[in-house]
Design a protein around this motif. Structure first.
Motif, PDB file in Angstrom:
ATOM      1  N   ALA A 132      52.833  19.434  42.786  1.00 52.20           N
ATOM      2  CA  ALA A 132      51.917  18.384  42.482  1.00 52.20           C
ATOM      3  C   ALA A 132      52.629  17.024  42.147  1.00 52.20           C
ATOM      4  CB  ALA A 132      51.379  18.722  41.222  1.00 52.20           C
ATOM      5  N   LEU A 135      53.477  15.735  45.850  1.00 53.68           N
ATOM      6  CA  LEU A 135      52.113  15.301  46.605  1.00 53.68           C
ATOM      7  C   LEU A 135      51.415  13.966  46.030  1.00 53.68           C
ATOM      8  CD1 LEU A 135      50.495  18.712  47.531  1.00 53.68           C
ATOM      9  CD2 LEU A 135      51.329  17.188  49.020  1.00 53.68           C
ATOM     10  N   ALA A 136      51.566  13.886  44.507  1.00 51.17           N
ATOM     11  CA  ALA A 136      50.967  12.817  43.986  1.00 51.17           C
ATOM     12  C   ALA A 136      51.987  11.536  44.205  1.00 51.17           C
ATOM     13  CB  ALA A 136      51.103  12.970  42.479  1.00 51.17           C
ATOM     14  N   PHE A 144      45.412  12.038  45.407  1.00 55.42           N
ATOM     15  CA  PHE A 144      45.670  13.526  44.879  1.00 55.42           C
ATOM     16  C   PHE A 144      44.565  14.383  44.317  1.00 55.42           C
ATOM     17  CE2 PHE A 144      47.324  16.346  41.807  1.00 55.42           C
ATOM     18  CZ  PHE A 144      48.175  17.303  42.594  1.00 55.42           C
ATOM     19  N   VAL A 148      43.940  17.246  46.973  1.00 52.57           N
ATOM     20  CA  VAL A 148      44.727  18.333  46.791  1.00 52.57           C
ATOM     21  C   VAL A 148      43.994  19.399  45.966  1.00 52.57           C
ATOM     22  CG1 VAL A 148      47.165  18.906  45.941  1.00 52.57           C
ATOM     23  CG2 VAL A 148      46.425  16.763  47.080  1.00 52.57           C
ATOM     24  N   LEU A 198      45.680  15.344  36.574  1.00 50.27           N
ATOM     25  CA  LEU A 198      46.211  15.991  37.786  1.00 50.27           C
ATOM     26  C   LEU A 198      46.414  17.552  37.562  1.00 50.27           C
ATOM     27  CD1 LEU A 198      49.431  13.737  38.379  1.00 50.27           C
ATOM     28  CD2 LEU A 198      47.254  13.411  39.009  1.00 50.27           C
TER      29      LEU A 198
END
Length: 623
Positions: A132, A135-136, A144, A148, A198
């Motif tokens: 995470a 990708l963030a 994201f 995602v 997130l």
């Protein structure tokens, strides 16, 4: 079973196998995990380790211990699964993933395409949250959250419960860069909590790689240091599932100890050093000679192929219309005919003559864009009023048809009916909004409760302060009461002494046979003894308080004034006189009066004292 003192992993024989299988069966019954596919030698070593810890010499004894102690079942389960993980474990491999693999995946996808990740064997969640963060960092927090989804799975429910909480200690995050900790964790009471906005993109669930079906349509699959615990056959079975889970050219990220992938024909290596692979297309994954043999096999007749192509196009479940370069309708499949009311007579007609050219969407602008740019375009979320009360939501894919020579042969238009998915997405968005509102209300309620607790705490503190003040006041009152009691005791002693003095004076005055009268400075009678009562026949109660000159008792008071008044002004004054008077019996008597000043402590005149006695004719006192 062998006797005490031998290591359980060294025991052999049918009885040993039966005892060991009984332990595995107990674990399957209590924790729902079948260890049949795990490497037996590794399992036996880990069981033996726990047996040494608890002091059991054989499998039978240890099984009895497991059945009696649920905590030992948990300890054995955790020992077998080895839930050892941390953030960005093997930093070099993760650095390569961040710098090379993730940018490659993003470049191969459109700016609005979803990115699906599967973290298999996620343990307590550090691996999933590492993905995470990576990708963030590449997409930004907003992209994201929008694009995602990370599916994190494990067989250990306790580890999953810990992962869902997303709470870690300072030791857990000490290897992370300080800016990562600041951006992606909220510090609460010495604990570090992964960012809630997130965290919602990470979905945790139980999945057994051996027995359960894989998650599909995955772009990046992270399965590190998990396969090595399984038998070779189980590894091959799991690899086939991972191959199925990935999209074409999807990426598989494994651990350093997992070597079987290096020889797999269904994955091709991207970087063997970091154990990163891509999914190979199924079917023609053998050697070149094998592929040539497959391609050189018996082929169907050309007419038969044309028939197959026509049937395949007609039966396509997605409505499709194919146009020539001049926008003439070349092909219409069965689904398009049913959806838009087209017929075989419409084939060969210019698109502009058909309603489909502008309903459900103006197609000509998209066709011009495809012809000019030679790339596919997409029209998303097109609402189409098909009939009364019937609204469909379509997504159009307009793609150029390019010949091997690079020339434009035509244009394909696909009409995807996404009404159901659109409705489900809308319902999901509504549910998420409701969930968010409920979360906000819960947070508001929590904050109100915390505020109420603070107010209650303040009230308690105020009450404690007031109580202390009251206690202090009580102590002061007790002290004051003691002082007053002391004063009362002193006053009582003084009153008693004064009573004694008064009693003494009263006795003194009573004992005197002469009449004694005491007046104050205003000539009011303040003392009248028994001798005065006997002489004048006036009771003490009637005399005291009266003005001396107002007494009508036979006493020539007018003759007394010249004697009394000087005594009221001169503290040293004293005078004796004799007067004629009439006593209470009506007899005329000669009255001898002695008058002196009465002084206070300062020596000032405070009144006068009169002493009266009767005398006979010869001047002697009459008893």
């Amino acid at each position: 079973m062998s006797g005490r003192g031998r290591d359980a992993s060294d025991q052999t024989g049918p009885e040993t196998d039966e005892g060991f299988q009984a332990i595995l069966g107990h674990l399957e019954q209590t924790r729902g995990l079948d260890f049949t596919a795990y490497q037996r030698s590794s399992l036996m070593r880990r069981v033996a380790r726990r047996m040494r810890v608890v002091g059991c010499s054989g499998y039978g004894d240890y099984l009895d211990h497991l059945q009696a102690d649920s905590d030992e079942v948990r300890a054995l389960f955790n020992t077998i699964l080895i839930n050892v993980t941390n953030f960005f474990r093997d930093a070099d491999a993760w650095a390569f993933l961040r710098s090379e693999i993730i940018p490659m995946l993003l470049a191969e996808r459109g700016p609005d395409d979803q990115i699906r990740v599967w973290s298999a064997g996620c343990a307590s969640g550090e691996e999933a949250y590492s993905v995470a963060i990576a990708l963030a960092e590449a997409l930004g927090a907003e992209q994201f959250r929008r694009r995602v989804k990370i599916y994190a799975t494990d067989v250990d429910e306790e580890a999953l419960a810990q992962a869902r909480q997303a709470v870690y200690t300072a030791k857990d995050v000490q290897e992370l860069p300080a800016d990562y900790v600041a951006r992606y964790f909220d510090q609460t009471g010495g604990r570090y909590v992964f960012r809630d906005d997130l965290r919602r993109s990470v979905i945790f669930g139980r999945n057994d790689l051996v027995q359960d079906a894989p998650i599909a349509r995955i772009d990046l699959l992270v399965c590190r240091n998990t396969l090595m615990y399984f038998t070779a056959e189980a590894q091959r079975n799991i690899l086939r599932k991972l191959h199925f889970a990935l999209v074409p050219r999807g990426v598989l990220f494994t651990g350093k100890a997992e070597m079987l992938l290096s020889h797999s024909r269904i994955f091709e290596p991207v970087d063997l050093r970091f154990r990163i692979f891509r999914r190979r297309a199924a079917g023609l994954s053998g050697t070149p000679s094998r592929r040539r043999a497959l391609m050189s096999g018996p082929q169907p007749a050309v007419g038969r192929l044309d028939e197959l192509r026509a049937l395949a196009f007609a039966s396509n479940p997605v409505a499709q219309v194919v146009l020539t370069v001049d926008d003439v309708v070349a092909l219409v499949n069965r689904q398009a005919q049913q959806l838009f009311g087209l017929t075989d007579r419409d084939v060969g007609r210019p698109l502009r003559d058909l309603e489909i050219s502008h309903r459900p969407v103006e197609l000509r602008s998209y066709l011009e864009q495809v012809r000019g740019e030679r790339r596919a375009v997409r029209a998303k979320g097109v609402d189409w009023q098909r009939g009364p009360g019937e609204v469909l939501v379509l997504e159009l894919h307009i793609s150029p048809l390019i010949t091997p020579a690079g020339e434009l042969a035509g244009i394909s238009v696909l009409f995807h009916d996404i009404t159901t998915s659109h409705r489900l997405l809308a319902e999901l968005a509504t549910a998420r909004r409701q969930q968010e509102n409920a979360h906000q209300e819960l947070r508001s309620t929590t904050e109100e409760r915390e505020t109420a607790n603070e107010e209650l705490q303040s009230t308690v503190e105020e009450l404690e302060t007031t109580n202390e003040e009251l206690q202090s006041t009580v102590e002061e009152l007790v002290s004051t009461n003691g002082e007053l009691q002391t004063r009362n005791d002193t006053l009582r002693d003084r009153t008693s002494a004064l009573d004694d003095v008064n009693e003494f004076l009263e006795s003194l005055l009573t004992s005197l046979r002469a009449g004694v009268v005491v007046v104050d400075r205003r000539m009011r009678v303040v003392a009248w003894n028994a001798g005065a009562e006997d002489l004048w026949g006036l009771p003490r109660a009637e005399a005291e308080g009266e003005h001396l000159l107002d007494l009508d008792i036979g006493l020539p008071v007018a003759d007394l004034c010249p004697v009394v008044r000087p005594a009221l002004a001169d503290p040293a004054y004293y005078e004796r006189i004799t007067l004629d008077a009439v006593d209470c019996r009506g007899r005329t008597i000669a009255l001898a009066v002695a008058c002196g000043a009465m002084r206070n402590r300062r020596g000032e005149p405070a009144g006068a004292i009169l002493v009266m006695e009767t005398r006979d004719g010869a001047g002697a006192l009459i008893p």
